[in-house]
Design an enzyme around this catalytic site. Structure first.
Site, short mmCIF file in Angstrom:
data_model
loop_
_atom_site.label_atom_id
_atom_site.label_comp_id
_atom_site.label_asym_id
_atom_site.label_seq_id
_atom_site.Cartn_x
_atom_site.Cartn_y
_atom_site.Cartn_z
CG ASP A 102 -1.80 -1.19 1.32
OD1 ASP A 102 -2.07 -1.78 0.27
OD2 ASP A 102 -2.23 -1.53 2.44
CB ILE A 103 0.11 4.77 -0.96
CG1 ILE A 103 0.94 6.02 -1.27
CG2 ILE A 103 -1.03 5.05 0.02
CD1 ILE A 103 0.15 7.08 -2.02
#
Length: 234
Positions: A102-103
């Site tokens: 994920d970011i």
């Protein structure tokens, strides 16, 4: 082979775009600018695009990157910076992440242009283990490890998770090893037991462990032993 065909294959662009790049004097053969796409390449010729040698791309490439927060693992995203910002390699856009993060998740990302190799990591049938360092909002409940070992029922999932190993570090930190890669799995597992992940850092994929000498945003090629640890039937 014709130069324009070679460039089209190496750069992943059409012959028309290749002609444009040739006219822009971005291609050299043996150090000399070549603008003719019909130029006949010989086996010993060294071709470069913007100074980056292309003839060195004949084999697959494998890297590990220490991903910082704020970057996405896709190679093309209109809204967020991608991992390719850190990769100083010829034709870097041909690389892809073998298992995304994920970011806001940090840590180990493997990058390659070998699709069969990365499939051994991402395919559910191979059960490739990943280990994460997890920081939690609430103190870790005493029965969490036992629940994870039995499998957790995630929201909107038909089957429980595969057995996972949880090692408590202190009241708010733990190390979790899973062998599947469901969407936001680690965060959803802790949410299912009433806790919230505030920081997540991947330390290991299979037998490949994040190099502790790599600062966030730094990368290095994988060793021969690391590459071979992801067995690919030939």
């Amino acid at each position: 082979m014709r130069l324009d065909k070679f460039l089209s294959q190496q750069l992943g662009i059409s012959r028309g775009l290749v002609s444009r790049e040739l006219r822009a004097k971005r291609v050299t053969v043996q150090g000399e600018v070549i603008k003719d796409g019909a130029f006949k390449l010989e086996a010993h010729h060294q071709v470069a695009f913007d100074g980056n040698p292309l003839t060195q791309l004949s084999g697959p490439r494998y890297f590990m990157l220490n991903k910082p927060q704020g970057y996405v693992c896709s190679t093309d995203d209109p809204d967020h910076p991608t991992l390719l910002y850190f990769i100083d390699e010829p034709v870097a856009y041909k690389l892809h992440a073998a298992g995304r993060l994920d970011i806001d998740t940090t840590g180990l990302v493997l990058l390659t242009d070998d699709g069969q190799w990365s499939h051994r990591i991402t395919s559910p049938k191979h059960h490739c283990e990943k280990t994460y360092l997890v920081e939690l909002e609430q103190p870790l409940a005493d029965n969490t490890a036992a629940m994870f070992a039995q499998g957790i029922q995630l929201h909107n999932e038909k089957t429980v998770t595969k057995p996972a190993q949880l090692q408590q570090i202190d009241s708010h930190r733990a190390r979790l090893t899973i062998s599947e890669g469901r969407y936001h799995q680690v965060k959803r597992m802790f949410a299912a037991v009433g806790n919230h992940v505030v920081a997540l850092h991947r330390e290991r994929i299979g037998a490949i462990v994040l190099d502790q000498t790599l600062e966030p945003g730094e990368y290095r090629p994988l060793t021969t032993q690391e590459i071979a640890s992801v067995a690919v039937p030939r």
